[in-house]
Scaffold this active site. Structure first.
Site, PDB file in Angstrom:
ATOM      1  N   ASP B 162      46.879   2.826  33.657  1.00 51.91           N
ATOM      2  CA  ASP B 162      45.765   1.884  33.504  1.00 51.91           C
ATOM      3  C   ASP B 162      46.349   0.500  33.240  1.00 51.91           C
ATOM      4  O   ASP B 162      46.781   0.200  32.127  1.00 51.91           O
ATOM      5  CB  ASP B 162      44.859   2.296  32.336  1.00 51.91           C
ATOM      6  CG  ASP B 162      44.049   3.556  32.646  1.00 51.91           C
ATOM      7  OD1 ASP B 162      44.506   4.383  33.471  1.00 51.91           O
ATOM      8  OD2 ASP B 162      42.967   3.737  32.043  1.00 51.91           O
ATOM      9  N   LYS B 225      38.397  -0.404  36.744  1.00 52.50           N
ATOM     10  CA  LYS B 225      37.978  -0.074  35.381  1.00 52.50           C
ATOM     11  C   LYS B 225      37.438  -1.318  34.711  1.00 52.50           C
ATOM     12  O   LYS B 225      37.986  -2.408  34.874  1.00 52.50           O
ATOM     13  CB  LYS B 225      39.199   0.494  34.640  1.00 52.50           C
ATOM     14  CG  LYS B 225      38.987   0.813  33.176  1.00 52.50           C
ATOM     15  CD  LYS B 225      40.230   1.519  32.582  1.00 52.50           C
ATOM     16  CE  LYS B 225      40.165   1.576  31.062  1.00 52.50           C
ATOM     17  NZ  LYS B 225      41.386   2.159  30.470  1.00 52.50           N
ATOM     18  N   LYS B 261      35.819   3.453  36.560  1.00 52.83           N
ATOM     19  CA  LYS B 261      35.907   3.907  35.177  1.00 52.83           C
ATOM     20  C   LYS B 261      35.331   2.871  34.231  1.00 52.83           C
ATOM     21  O   LYS B 261      35.959   1.848  33.969  1.00 52.83           O
ATOM     22  CB  LYS B 261      37.378   4.192  34.813  1.00 52.83           C
ATOM     23  CG  LYS B 261      37.578   4.589  33.341  1.00 52.83           C
ATOM     24  CD  LYS B 261      39.041   4.897  33.029  1.00 52.83           C
ATOM     25  CE  LYS B 261      39.257   5.090  31.533  1.00 52.83           C
ATOM     26  NZ  LYS B 261      40.689   5.298  31.190  1.00 52.83           N
TER      27      LYS B 261
END
Lengths: 494, 325
Positions: B162, B225, B261
């Site tokens: 991430d 995300k 996400k």
């Protein structure tokens, strides 16, 4: 009574989800207690019709009989007008702040009983509970709160220094937003000191009768609000009654013209809120995802049975294909069915008569050569249903581009330049609403000036607020309801 | 095949041209259709009123659990804390072994190895280890440091990385720099999946979020995300809905599917179900799996478990009937 959808696939299909299927989520009917029969509400009492006639009101989603309602004739109308006249002196003499107390009380009772009224309205009208719960009822209460606030400030409303009420207001309302149209009519009339005889639509009388009960609950003096149920003949008797000072009508242009003829030559004041053929204009620089939502809300809100519906989509030719693809994909997710299910987006058509009219016009659209499309959807076997429908390849000459369909049917036309958009949008006998979708603020301002429509929405559609005046140009009627302007229709100056 | 949000000429295959220069990339990103904030928020709010009951609720709760990146990103993280979180992810409800496992355990890079080993010991090797990297959460470090951070995490066993974008560069209009950074981090990931964090709260406008979405997808992101969870505004239904629309349009334009996400601030089962409704009605079945949608969350899991217990027993339990980890 079911118009089956054509189930041709969109060019870029997005199938409704199979994995995450929503379980039924019905709102309970137990919150509303519908009596087997209702009388007329005259002089603070429910009473039978003088001639003893009754008619049935149906649930359009199931054709179930909900109740029997008294049929008011000319004698009943006369009794109601007398009651209103009798109440006028004391009511209009009350200080504005005292009248406001009643209106505030009514508004609060509506809020307290909103769930019951939402279910009732959904049953009698066929519209989804999501709309009655989230749109109709909050707006009804808001209208009463708003006009309650005006009752003691009328001298400062810009209608002259000592504005006076007119007297008895005859109000005839349609079936598409039964309680909301009642609120639009009754709240300003009472705030300004008039008394009221209201005739609800033949197919949706129940919420007005529940409102009568709310008036009693609020302790409203007898005769200030009278409700006479019936059909077109009842309404005609009401507007023709010689002791009526003001006529307010919302409904079809045909009936509106009849009323204007009836009232002509009398000193009755008249406001008309009639049909429409609203243009929703989408430019190539529009916020596309939100424009698609606005198109959907513009024509499928309340099954398209909205006088200000965006029933004509005018899309710039350069983005026609992508807008239509996105629109079809979005329509494939619309949930059509049981109006009491909290997840239903599109409910039932209000009556067999209305369904027949929509069906007839849609068939005319096909016969005249426009291409018809509906998303795959299963319609219930009973009740009055019409699948959301889009016509492409529509020209200004087609009936579906000119006549008000008053149903979930969108006609798509294209334009090349802003001038052409304005010319096409204005090329209609109506002039009620229009929408502009563009990221360019200067274009919004320029077009809003050029469009001959009473309401122009920018990057939104079908947004209502009690503070905002609403009304039409041309064959969409005259007079304004809502806002400070809405007071003027019920006042005269010294 | 049309491209709903892409500029008019951005048909399949033509997108490689837009990253040839800073100017071309800027023109492309600024040519994306605008976002009307009022309309976007109204749509997200309307979908938030969907009533999800009985069988649909049971499906949504289990799906949500299986989509969680169970996260601990604290300065105070220790191997003990991470092992305990792994045990929770592997057996979310000790009283009901039918509860699904979470999708991943999300940790700082120095904890990736601990997490990997703990999951293996628990026999939960199918749970991925996700490691934040690239000087998370601020991203204020030199590029070689960010790449080393990424390689360390992958070497320690991270299955998913991430990363954070350089918001400063993005806000200054240096889109190509952000693009190149994502590309380099993607290369450093090797076989690991790359999630690109925008920090929506710092990008501030919906137009920026749409541009960042396309930028990251063009650079090769496997997931986009919303946020780090470390600033005031994290995932919201509207900003997530916007990113869902972006991945939908990107697949229509290029044929490549990208996951989404939302992270930060999703604490209740009710919230999670609302997000799944957004996915369902914007993207449909193709995205309704942990391969394509994740929740970055920590406390969400226990609320989902309490709702799950309520559905199976008919009674509400309480916080003493779910584990604290």
């Amino acid at each position: 009574m079911t118009e089956r959808a054509m189930t041709e696939q969109p060019s870029q299909p997005s199938q409704p989800s199979k994995l995450f299927a929503y379980a039924p989520a019905p709102e309970s009917r137990a919150v509303v207690d519908i009596a087997p029969s209702y009388g007329l509400f005259v002089d603070g009492e429910f009473r039978e019709a003088a001639a003893g006639k009754v008619f049935k009101t149906l649930a359009p989603a199931s054709e179930e009989v909900l109740s029997e309602v008294a049929y008011g004739d000319a004698d009943d109308v006369d009794a109601a007008v007398r009651a209103a006249r009798g109440a006028f002196g004391a009511w209009s003499a009350l200080p504005g702040a005292e009248r406001a107390k009643y209106l505030f009380r009514i508004a609060r009772i509506i809020q307290e009983r909103s769930r019951e009224l939402a279910v009732l309205e959904t049953l009698d009208n066929g519209k989804p509970i999501r709309e009655t719960r989230d749109a109709d009822l909050p707006l009804v209460a808001a209208h009463f709160f708003y006009y309650a606030g005006w009752a003691d400030k009328l001298a400062y409303a810009g209608c002259g220094p000592e504005p006076r009420p007119l007297g008895v207001a005859a109000q005839v309302i349609p079936w598409n937003f039964p309680l909301l149209m009642l609120a639009w009519k009754v709240a300003p009339a009472l705030a300004t000191g008039n008394t009221v005889v209201l005739k609800p639509a033949e197919t949706t009388p129940l919420s007005a009768l529940f409102f009568a009960d709310i008036c009693r609950q609020a302790g409203l003096p007898k005769g200030v609000v009278n409700i006479v149920t019936g059909d077109g003949a009842t309404g005609a008797a009401l507007v023709a009654h010689p002791d009526v000072n003001k006529v307010a009508f919302t409904g079809s242009t045909v009936v509106g013209k009849e009323i204007a003829r009836t009232v002509a030559g009398t000193d009755k004041r008249l406001t008309l809120e009639l049909g429409g053929k609203g243009a929703n204009i989408v430019f190539e620089d529009a916020p596309l995802d939100q424009a698609v939502e606005g198109i959907v809300g513009g024509i499928f809100f309340n099954q398209g049975q909205v006088c200000c519906a965006g029933s004509r989509l005018l899309v710039q030719e350069s983005v026609q294909e992508e807008v239509l693809d996105a629109l079809k994909r979005r329509l494939s997710t619309l949930r059509v069915g049981d109006p009491l299910d909290k997840n239903t987006d599109v409910g039932a058509i209000n009556s067999a008569e209305q369904l027949a009219r929509i069906t007839e016009l849609a068939e005319a659209g096909e016969a005249e050569g426009a291409q018809r499309w509906s998303p795959p959807c299963e319609l219930p076997g009973e009740g009055y249903w019409f699948a959301p429908t889009v016509f492409t390849g529509v020209s200004q000459a087609h009936r579906i581009a000119r006549e008000e369909i008053f149903g979930p049917v969108l006609s798509v036309l294209t334009f090349r330049t802003p001038d052409e958009a304005v010319a096409k949008a204005n090329n209609t006998p109506y002039g009620l609403s229009a929408g502009i979708w563009t990221e360019k603020g200067s274009r919004i301002l320029k077009l809003a000036d050029q469009l001959r429509a009473g309401v122009v929405w920018a990057n939104t559609f079908n947004k209502f607020d009690p503070t905002s005046p609403f009304g039409g140009y041309k064959e969409s009627g005259y007079g304004r309801e809502g806002g400070r302007h809405g007071l003027e229709a019920y006042l005269e100056h010294a | 095949m049309s491209t709903d949000a892409a500029p008019r000429d951005a048909g399949r295959g033509s997108l490689s041209d837009v990253v040839t220069s800073d100017a071309a990339l800027r023109r492309f990103l600024q040519g994306l259709p605008g976002v009307d904030a009022v309309g976007l928020e109204a749509r997200a709010a309307a979908l938030g009123t969907r009533s999800i009951k009985t069988t649909a609720k049971a499906y949504a709760i289990d799906l949500a659990i299986s989509m969680i990146d169970l996260t601990t990103l604290e300065g105070a993280d220790t191997p003990g804390k991470v092992r305990s979180l792994c045990a929770k992810g592997a057996n979310p409800d000790p009283g009901d072994r039918s509860a699904p496992r979470v999708a991943a355990i999300c940790v700082y890079p120095d904890m990736a190895r601990v997490a990997k080993e703990a999951l293996a010991e628990l026999g939960a090797g199918e749970i991925n280890v996700a490691s934040v990297a690239t000087a998370f959460p601020a991203g204020r470090a030199a590029m070689p440091v960010k790449l080393a951070d990424t390689r360390e995490a992958v070497a320690a066993g991270a299955d998913e990385i991430d990363m954070v974008i350089d918001r400063g560069a993005f806000l200054a209009g240096r889109y190509l720099q952000v693009f190149e950074e994502i590309r380099e981090v993607k290369a450093a990931c090797g076989g690991a999946h790359l999630k690109v964090i925008f920090e929506n709260g710092e990008l501030a406008t919906y137009d920026n979020i749409r541009r960042a979405s396309w930028l990251a997808m063009l650079a090769g992101a496997d997931f986009i995300k919303t946020s780090t969870g470390k600033v005031g505004v994290n995932a919201t239904p509207p900003n997530t809905l916007l990113m869902l629309e972006a991945v939908r349009d990107f697949r229509a334009a290029t044929g490549r599917q990208v996951g989404v996400k939302p992270a930060g601030g999703i604490r209740t089962a009710k919230d999670a179900v609302k997000y799944l409704v957004l996915v369902n009605e914007t993207l449909g079945d193709d995205w309704l799996s942990p391969d394509w949608f994740r929740f970055g969350a920590s406390s969400l899991l226990n609320d989902l478990l309490m709702q799950r217990q309520k559905l199976s027993t008919g009674r509400y339990s309480g916080p003493d009937y779910v584990t604290v980890d």
